[in-house]
Design an enzyme around this catalytic site. Sequence first.
Site: not given
Ligand code: URA
Length: 238
Positions: A103
């Site tokens: 993310d």
């Molecule tokens: N899980 C998440 O919630 N975000 C990420 O970036 C990776 C795994």
Amino acid sequence: MRLDKYISDACICSRSQAAGIIRSGKITVGGNTITKPDYKVNEKSSEISLDGNLLKYSEFIYIMMNKPQGVVSATDDPREKTVLSLLPENYLSKGLFPAGRLDKDTVGLLILTNDGKAAHKMLSPKYHVEKTYFVECDAPFLEKDIEMCAQGIPLDGELTKPCILKIDPEHRNRGSIVLTEGKYHEIKRICGYLGKKVLFLERTDFAGLSLDPSLSRGEWRHLTESEIYILRHSGANN
Ligand code: URA
């Protein structure tokens, strides 16, 4: 293979830059200076040097990046800064892409490559490749959360694959979670199910590799030969 293709891959430059290097007389093949870009070489056996330094041919590029916050794991985006924008310009024509997504606000280990086959293996649920995340939440983890993670957490109408939660005994709102799949926002949603909000998320390990502690956020380096080997052989079905 044409010499200009070899130089373009080995030196990570464009074909026209490679042709320029060749015409300038800096390249030797088996000790002889070659100035023709279309000269044919064998990438496995030809001894090719630039300014006297033996080059090593590699068909693919593998990069470890310490992803910072605020950039998206995409090759291009109309609005956001991408992880590719952290690489030098000569890398941009090489077909690199992030192997999996983090993310925008998640930091840590991201692999970029142009080896589609290897990336597919790293990401396919079939291979159960492990990903470890350090997570800090707004509330402490409880012992029962460990068991719930091990059983699988209901998301999208099904259970996640069993995941391993380890709680930091000193700071119980911190811990590590190992996943073997990659659902959308998986860690945030797992923690949400456990009644906590994620405040900080960092991927520390992926496909048998650990984030190089010498890389600051936003920094990157090429994988070593042995890391490429580990990456290619990661996963339960290899
Ligand atoms: N899980 C998440 O919630 N975000 C990420 O970036 C990776 C795994």
